[in-house]
Design a protein around this motif. Sequence first.
Motif, PDB file in Angstrom:
ATOM      1  N   GLN A   1       0.853  -1.188   0.000  1.00  0.00           N
ATOM      2  CA  GLN A   1       0.000   0.000   0.000  1.00  0.00           C
ATOM      3  C   GLN A   1       0.894   1.245   0.000  1.00  0.00           C
ATOM      4  O   GLN A   1       1.710   1.426   0.915  1.00  0.00           O
ATOM      5  N   LYS A   2       0.773   2.066  -1.007  1.00  0.00           N
ATOM      6  CA  LYS A   2       1.630   3.241  -1.154  1.00  0.00           C
ATOM      7  C   LYS A   2       1.573   4.131   0.092  1.00  0.00           C
ATOM      8  O   LYS A   2       0.509   4.421   0.617  1.00  0.00           O
ATOM      9  N   GLY A   3       2.771   4.509   0.549  1.00  0.00           N
ATOM     10  CA  GLY A   3       2.862   5.376   1.715  1.00  0.00           C
ATOM     11  C   GLY A   3       2.837   4.634   3.039  1.00  0.00           C
ATOM     12  O   GLY A   3       2.851   5.251   4.100  1.00  0.00           O
ATOM     13  N   TYR A   4       2.817   3.284   2.978  1.00  0.00           N
ATOM     14  CA  TYR A   4       2.743   2.504   4.210  1.00  0.00           C
ATOM     15  C   TYR A   4       3.979   2.735   5.076  1.00  0.00           C
ATOM     16  O   TYR A   4       5.109   2.729   4.590  1.00  0.00           O
TER      17      TYR A   4
ATOM     18  N   ASP B   1      14.101   3.751   8.156  1.00  0.00           N
ATOM     19  CA  ASP B   1      14.153   3.973   6.705  1.00  0.00           C
ATOM     20  C   ASP B   1      13.308   2.963   5.927  1.00  0.00           C
ATOM     21  O   ASP B   1      13.403   2.860   4.718  1.00  0.00           O
ATOM     22  N   THR B   2      12.466   2.214   6.610  1.00  0.00           N
ATOM     23  CA  THR B   2      11.696   1.176   5.944  1.00  0.00           C
ATOM     24  C   THR B   2      10.680   1.739   4.960  1.00  0.00           C
ATOM     25  O   THR B   2      10.421   1.137   3.931  1.00  0.00           O
ATOM     26  N   LYS B   3      10.087   2.875   5.273  1.00  0.00           N
ATOM     27  CA  LYS B   3       9.091   3.444   4.370  1.00  0.00           C
ATOM     28  C   LYS B   3       9.688   3.648   2.985  1.00  0.00           C
ATOM     29  O   LYS B   3       9.072   3.318   1.969  1.00  0.00           O
ATOM     30  N   ALA B   4      10.919   4.179   2.948  1.00  0.00           N
ATOM     31  CA  ALA B   4      11.590   4.397   1.663  1.00  0.00           C
ATOM     32  C   ALA B   4      11.907   3.075   0.976  1.00  0.00           C
ATOM     33  O   ALA B   4      11.728   2.927  -0.243  1.00  0.00           O
ATOM     34  N   ILE B   5      12.362   2.076   1.756  1.00  0.00           N
ATOM     35  CA  ILE B   5      12.706   0.778   1.179  1.00  0.00           C
ATOM     36  C   ILE B   5      11.467   0.107   0.594  1.00  0.00           C
ATOM     37  O   ILE B   5      11.498  -0.420  -0.524  1.00  0.00           O
TER      38      ILE B   5
ATOM     39  N   ARG C   1       8.778   1.494  -0.527  1.00  0.00           N
ATOM     40  CA  ARG C   1       8.353   2.205  -1.736  1.00  0.00           C
ATOM     41  C   ARG C   1       9.291   1.897  -2.901  1.00  0.00           C
ATOM     42  O   ARG C   1       8.845   1.625  -4.021  1.00  0.00           O
ATOM     43  N   LEU C   2      10.596   1.908  -2.639  1.00  0.00           N
ATOM     44  CA  LEU C   2      11.575   1.604  -3.691  1.00  0.00           C
ATOM     45  C   LEU C   2      11.364   0.203  -4.249  1.00  0.00           C
ATOM     46  O   LEU C   2      11.430  -0.013  -5.459  1.00  0.00           O
TER      47      LEU C   2
ATOM     48  N   SER D   1       8.670  -1.517  -4.398  1.00  0.00           N
ATOM     49  CA  SER D   1       7.463  -1.590  -5.213  1.00  0.00           C
ATOM     50  C   SER D   1       7.688  -1.006  -6.603  1.00  0.00           C
ATOM     51  O   SER D   1       7.070  -1.442  -7.580  1.00  0.00           O
ATOM     52  N   ILE D   2       8.572  -0.003  -6.700  1.00  0.00           N
ATOM     53  CA  ILE D   2       8.879   0.605  -7.999  1.00  0.00           C
ATOM     54  C   ILE D   2       9.776  -0.316  -8.815  1.00  0.00           C
ATOM     55  O   ILE D   2       9.482  -0.648  -9.958  1.00  0.00           O
ATOM     56  N   HIS D   3      10.891  -0.715  -8.206  1.00  0.00           N
ATOM     57  CA  HIS D   3      11.794  -1.670  -8.847  1.00  0.00           C
ATOM     58  C   HIS D   3      12.690  -2.280  -7.769  1.00  0.00           C
ATOM     59  O   HIS D   3      13.418  -1.555  -7.083  1.00  0.00           O
ATOM     60  N   PRO D   4      12.657  -3.607  -7.598  1.00  0.00           N
ATOM     61  CA  PRO D   4      13.420  -4.267  -6.542  1.00  0.00           C
ATOM     62  C   PRO D   4      14.911  -3.965  -6.564  1.00  0.00           C
ATOM     63  O   PRO D   4      15.561  -3.890  -5.518  1.00  0.00           O
ATOM     64  N   GLU D   5      15.465  -3.772  -7.761  1.00  0.00           N
ATOM     65  CA  GLU D   5      16.909  -3.547  -7.848  1.00  0.00           C
ATOM     66  C   GLU D   5      17.316  -2.199  -7.253  1.00  0.00           C
ATOM     67  O   GLU D   5      18.474  -1.993  -6.902  1.00  0.00           O
ATOM     68  N   PHE D   6      16.358  -1.269  -7.106  1.00  0.00           N
ATOM     69  CA  PHE D   6      16.665  -0.008  -6.426  1.00  0.00           C
ATOM     70  C   PHE D   6      17.063  -0.271  -4.969  1.00  0.00           C
ATOM     71  O   PHE D   6      17.944   0.389  -4.421  1.00  0.00           O
ATOM     72  N   VAL D   7      16.393  -1.251  -4.356  1.00  0.00           N
ATOM     73  CA  VAL D   7      16.710  -1.599  -2.972  1.00  0.00           C
ATOM     74  C   VAL D   7      18.082  -2.249  -2.889  1.00  0.00           C
ATOM     75  O   VAL D   7      18.863  -1.973  -1.982  1.00  0.00           O
ATOM     76  N   VAL D   8      18.388  -3.102  -3.864  1.00  0.00           N
ATOM     77  CA  VAL D   8      19.715  -3.733  -3.902  1.00  0.00           C
ATOM     78  C   VAL D   8      20.795  -2.669  -4.020  1.00  0.00           C
ATOM     79  O   VAL D   8      21.809  -2.703  -3.311  1.00  0.00           O
ATOM     80  N   LEU D   9      20.582  -1.701  -4.907  1.00  0.00           N
ATOM     81  CA  LEU D   9      21.539  -0.611  -5.080  1.00  0.00           C
ATOM     82  C   LEU D   9      21.650   0.220  -3.800  1.00  0.00           C
ATOM     83  O   LEU D   9      22.748   0.611  -3.393  1.00  0.00           O
ATOM     84  N   TYR D  10      20.520   0.466  -3.166  1.00  0.00           N
ATOM     85  CA  TYR D  10      20.475   1.240  -1.914  1.00  0.00           C
ATOM     86  C   TYR D  10      21.337   0.573  -0.850  1.00  0.00           C
ATOM     87  O   TYR D  10      22.134   1.224  -0.167  1.00  0.00           O
ATOM     88  N   TRP D  11      21.201  -0.757  -0.706  1.00  0.00           N
ATOM     89  CA  TRP D  11      21.984  -1.487   0.290  1.00  0.00           C
ATOM     90  C   TRP D  11      23.472  -1.466  -0.050  1.00  0.00           C
ATOM     91  O   TRP D  11      24.320  -1.374   0.828  1.00  0.00           O
ATOM     92  N   LYS D  12      23.788  -1.554  -1.336  1.00  0.00           N
ATOM     93  CA  LYS D  12      25.198  -1.532  -1.748  1.00  0.00           C
ATOM     94  C   LYS D  12      25.843  -0.190  -1.416  1.00  0.00           C
ATOM     95  O   LYS D  12      26.983  -0.128  -0.941  1.00  0.00           O
ATOM     96  N   ILE D  13      25.104   0.888  -1.680  1.00  0.00           N
ATOM     97  CA  ILE D  13      25.628   2.225  -1.381  1.00  0.00           C
ATOM     98  C   ILE D  13      25.852   2.385   0.123  1.00  0.00           C
ATOM     99  O   ILE D  13      26.897   2.887   0.563  1.00  0.00           O
ATOM    100  N   LYS D  14      24.871   1.940   0.915  1.00  0.00           N
ATOM    101  CA  LYS D  14      25.012   2.030   2.358  1.00  0.00           C
ATOM    102  C   LYS D  14      26.204   1.204   2.842  1.00  0.00           C
ATOM    103  O   LYS D  14      26.924   1.592   3.766  1.00  0.00           O
ATOM    104  N   GLY D  15      26.413   0.059   2.192  1.00  0.00           N
ATOM    105  CA  GLY D  15      27.532  -0.798   2.564  1.00  0.00           C
ATOM    106  C   GLY D  15      28.871  -0.132   2.291  1.00  0.00           C
ATOM    107  O   GLY D  15      29.784  -0.196   3.126  1.00  0.00           O
TER     108      GLY D  15
END
Length: 306
Positions: free
Chosen positions: A268-271, A278-282, A284-285, A287-301
């Motif tokens: 549900q959008k905005g959940y 930072d879960t709200k952003a994760i 949402r990302l 839902s848009i494209h799973p690989e955005f989350v993978v990239l997000y984790w790599k950057i944080k790493g």
Amino acid sequence: MGSEMCIRDSYTNIEVVLVEDGSTDGSRDICQEYLKRDTRVKMYANCGKGISAARNTGIERATGDYVVMVDSDDYIAPFMVSTLYQMMQQSCADMAICDFVRGTERSYVFVNTTQNAELIDGKEALRRIYLDDHNKLQYVVPWAKLYKKTLFHGIEYPDGMIFEDIHTTHKLLIQCRKIAVVNVPMVYYFKRNDSIMNQTFHVGKLDYLPALEKRIAFFHKENMPDLEKKAYDELLHMLIWEYSRVRDILHNKKLLGELVKTYRKYYQKGYVSSYQTDTKAILRLFSIHPEFVVLYWKIKGKLGLV
């Protein structure tokens, strides 16, 4: 191990139903020895049908009014059945639950520290599933419990499922007006390196995801919005977690697509989740494209933030 402990229990009016499921480690011969030694022992062959079918067979064949399940590698205290039965009788409970410890040693010494049972209802037991990992295991697993057999009327463990308890236990708990909880360890949960739970990750280990979906509908039907939200939260996070495992271990594009499809069906959008800031952003990302989350984790790493 479990059979020996059952026979030694201080409650003697007991029937031990052994379900031999096509084992290749000599278990059948051990079962035969028990049959010769004790008339309370019964054995049934299940021809490798799996854990769910074995549980269903045991429950069906049991002739008593109460049922306790003991997995083949676990130890139970020699006072477990007698204590839980006594607590159920005193409180007119539908189920009794004890505590457990886990380990990899081949022996464990139980200490019988007598205490009164805490009485809760089925809905409180369901809430405790979401308290922490220990409570989740204690209240969901089939073992460490003494049940009124009537609770299983119309309920069976699903064939072929590894996580058969996640599909089933909530249906049993919700029926209970009273549950006697004894916070004394009476089960030693032995963790073998080659057990089902410790096997290499494979597709079968995703069979709990449909159960999490059904829990959402179950809590909605039972008018438990707080648990419906927790179940929804859990499903979203586990879909993300399993996406990463399927991506990095199984490399199965079709399965990845199915996980994403299921996620988008529920998201549900905005959940706002209660897991982390930072879960709200994760969510949402993903839902848009799973690989955005993978990239997000790599950057944080790379930034040393994880």
